[in-house]
Design an enzyme around this catalytic site. Structure first.
Site, PDB file in Angstrom:
ATOM      1  N   TYR A 107       0.861  -1.162  -0.095  1.00 34.19           N
ATOM      2  CA  TYR A 107      -0.193  -0.044  -0.023  1.00 34.19           C
ATOM      3  C   TYR A 107       0.851   1.173  -0.093  1.00 34.19           C
ATOM      4  CZ  TYR A 107      -3.496  -3.482   1.189  1.00 34.19           C
ATOM      5  OH  TYR A 107      -4.250  -4.497   1.082  1.00 34.19           O
ATOM      6  N   PRO A 120     -11.067  -0.276  -3.110  1.00 34.95           N
ATOM      7  CA  PRO A 120     -12.281  -0.956  -3.648  1.00 34.95           C
ATOM      8  C   PRO A 120     -13.675  -0.079  -3.451  1.00 34.95           C
ATOM      9  CG  PRO A 120     -10.988  -2.262  -1.940  1.00 34.95           C
ATOM     10  CD  PRO A 120     -10.462  -0.723  -1.807  1.00 34.95           C
ATOM     11  N   HIS A 343      -7.514   1.455   0.995  1.00 29.86           N
ATOM     12  CA  HIS A 343      -7.396  -0.121   1.357  1.00 29.86           C
ATOM     13  C   HIS A 343      -6.244  -0.317   2.244  1.00 29.86           C
ATOM     14  CE1 HIS A 343      -7.809  -4.169   0.770  1.00 29.86           C
ATOM     15  NE2 HIS A 343      -8.064  -4.355  -0.595  1.00 29.86           N
ATOM     16  N   SER A 554     -11.465 -11.932  -5.430  1.00 31.13           N
ATOM     17  CA  SER A 554     -11.961 -12.182  -3.895  1.00 31.13           C
ATOM     18  C   SER A 554     -13.297 -12.287  -3.565  1.00 31.13           C
ATOM     19  CB  SER A 554     -11.476 -10.567  -3.376  1.00 31.13           C
ATOM     20  OG  SER A 554     -11.874 -10.642  -2.298  1.00 31.13           O
TER      21      SER A 554
END
Length: 626
Positions: A107, A120, A343, A554
């Protein structure tokens, strides 16, 4: 290297009881301290799993070459053993040997924009309001619901989640509120004010690209009711009737290095710095959006997904965001609603647990009208825009427009069956869907590819994720057999069951901390830290192929009829997320238009066909009743 679609296989919490007002001090710490520490797997075990995972995705020559490199790496007294010992020492010293490294690698050091590439989005069920009153009433109730959830976090009364009978780490719940990402020139950081001496009592509301600070607690510490919040939202709406000509929020959509420069520029001014601080400290953000452009019903959800993920561009709602903010709830005038989250702080399941709670909360009737008390005017956050900042905004608009035009996103509601069918066949729904993805990909491209599915490591203290590699020797045998007319149907059934069971077994290993991906990453980072030259296994073609996830997937299960989505992690790949409901499955499929070989609608079509063909195969050959 992307946010690696770190989204996970965890049972949702279900609706939580309205929070207890009793604070249970120390409960969170006691629970966390009792969790096991993440183990470092045995070196040979991980390397064996690595070689096995390569078989379906690399050539025989490449595999043989890699096998030699692996053998050299693990010789007694060799570099692999040295790095393994270094990792084991690190694991003894730290609460979690991986979490800090993972946060940075996946990240904070990731330099692509967070928009599309990392953060997301979530589409929530369309609400039945069609006017301003309805929009603000729903937004007010949603805010009240989030504050209700927050009180459980504050009071440490949040029910502990379990996976396979094991309690899970709850730390991520303490990271998602009152937090924000901050850009840096080479590495970003995350600030969290939840546990500060004076925790924030305000949220940020954005309307027409204008930012407001809205206090959501009275001076005695009690939260505002939804009626009171509604009045405040009306004040905000009425004082921001025109769109701001300079949508400062759009700066947060830029490449991280570019945004870091613009950020330092922006906060030189005291007024700007105070406004940015207010946004960063706020509990969360609510974006009151213009309605989504009218389109036919079949593409409406794709458009809404775009609004949630990126805001639709500078002419629509992208200026109505601060993309560095961990939680941004989006409520549009036409009833479409959802969220986007940054995220770094958390995976999907804690976010979805919050969403489930809030969506259930919004359905509760107002039993009593709350008394109208005089409330202060929400504070408008001002920005002084210099010519340089104006120029930065223009560039950010152009870059975002290019990114949005490149994104190909498709929502698919698979109506034929849900998790009910695989369960009736005694098969894991997640593994069944993953094998269908392998079949769909193979039918389009004639080969298997490196496939990422996120596995939760939350059985361990501060655990984040590891990788379930869905492309296996068994899945490849099945997808090849499925297209081979010489293979008897009964054998295809056996190949299918074997592939599903192999995926289930990999999942079980991964959640116990026995997958190899994070272990290999740890060895690689240990080599960098020890300043030894990079071992050959990490410079190898097979390693590059293994880390190039053409399918980044996912499962994010929720009680709410929603679905999460994200961009692909490689230019020629797909981002696929799904929420298996009892009798249907919500899918999102993304690709990039700039890649001629990928197409989201085609992948969705082949996925639907794969699921139906697998059902037909099983129905035509029922299991013998025991």
């Amino acid at each position: 290297m992307l946010a690696f679609a770190a989204r996970t296989v965890v049972k949702p919490l279900g609706l939580l009881k309205p929070s207890s007002l009793m604070k249970v001090s120390g409960r969170f710490k006691a629970h966390q301290d009792a969790l096991p520490r993440l183990p470092v797997p045995p070196l040979q075990q991980s390397l064996d799993y690595y070689l096995k995972a390569l078989q379906p995705i690399v050539s025989e020559e490449e595999w043989a070459h890699t096998k030699q490199l692996v053998d050299e790496f693990q010789t007694s007294g060799g570099v692999g053993e040295r790095l393994q010992k270094g990792l084991e020492r690190r694991a003894k010293k730290m609460e979690n040997w991986l979490s800090e490294w993972w946060l940075k690698t996946a990240y904070l050091q990731f330099r692509q924009p967070v928009v599309i590439y990392s953060s997301p989005g979530v589409i929530l069920p369309k609400q039945d309001f069609v006017d301003l009153q309805g929009q603000l009433r729903f937004a007010a109730k949603l805010i009240e619901g989030v504050l209700d959830f927050k009180s459980m976090i504050d009071n440490e009364t949040l029910p502990v989640e379990f996976l396979g009978g094991q309690p899970l780490c709850m730390n991520q719940y303490y990271q998602i509120l009152s937090s924000c990402r901050v850009p840096g020139p080479k590495q970003d950081s995350v600030v969290n004010f939840l546990k500060s001496k004076r925790p924030p009592t305000h949220i940020t509301v954005v309307h027409n690209y204008q930012f407001f600070e809205l206090d959501v607690y009275h001076s005695d510490g009690t939260p505002l009711t939804s009626d009171q919040i509604f009045v405040q939202l009306e004040k905000i709406w009425n004082s921001s009737l025109q769109s701001n000509k300079e949508p400062v929020g759009i700066l947060t959509s830029n490449h991280r290095n570019t945004w870091a420069k613009a950020y330092n520029n922006l906060i030189k001014d005291k007024v700007n710095r105070e406004s940015v601080n207010s946004i960063q400290k706020s509990i969360f953000t609510v974006c009151l959006d213009k309605q989504v452009p009218r389109v036919s019903d079949d593409v409406y959800r794709n458009h809404v997904a775009g609004q949630m993920l990126h805001g639709g561009g500078s002419k629509f709602n992208s200026g109505n965001r601060w993309f560095d903010k961990t939680l941004q709830f989006i409520v549009a005038e036409d009833g479409s609603c959802g969220m986007v989250y940054e995220h770094a702080a958390a995976e999907g399941p804690p976010i979805v647990a919050l969403v489930d709670h809030v969506m259930e909360y919004t359905k509760k009737p107002e039993l009593v009208r709350s008394p109208m008390v005089p409330l202060p005017m929400p504070k408008k956050l001002r920005f002084n825009i210099t010519p340089e900042i104006k120029n930065d905004i223009e560039k950010a608009k152009q870059n975002l427009s290019i990114m949005i035009q490149d994104l190909d996103i498709m929502m698919l509601t698979f109506h034929h069956f849900g998790k009910d069918f695989p369960k009736s066949e005694k098969l894991s729904p997640d593994a069944f869907i993953q094998v269908a993805l392998q079949l769909a990909y193979y039918r389009i491209y004639g080969q298997a590819c490196a496939t990422y599915e996120s596995a939760s490591l939350r059985m361990f203290h501060l655990g984040r994720t590891d990788t379930i590699r869905s492309a296996s020797i068994d899945s490849l045998a099945f997808v090849k057999g499925m297209g081979d007319s010489t293979v008897p149907e009964q054998q295809k059934v056996e190949l299918l069951r074997k592939a599903v069971q192999a995926h289930r077994a990999y999942t079980d290993r991964a959640i116990r901390g026995e997958a190899f991906d994070r272990h290999l990453l740890g060895l690689k980072l240990q080599a960098i830290e020890d300043l030894v030259s990079m071992p050959d296994i990490f410079m190898d073609t097979s390693y590059a192929i293994a880390m190039h996830f053409n399918l980044s997937t996912s499962q994010v299960p929720a009680k709410t009829d929603c679905v999460m989505f994200f961009g692909p992690v490689v230019p020629d790949g797909y981002g696929i997320c799904y929420n298996p409901m009892e009798a249907h499955i919500n899918f999102s499929v993304s690709a990039y238009n700039s890649c001629a070989e990928t197409n989201a609608a085609r992948m969705a079509h082949y996925l639907e066909k794969a699921l139906l063909d697998m059902r037909t195969l099983l129905q035509n050959h029922p299991r013998a009743k025991l």
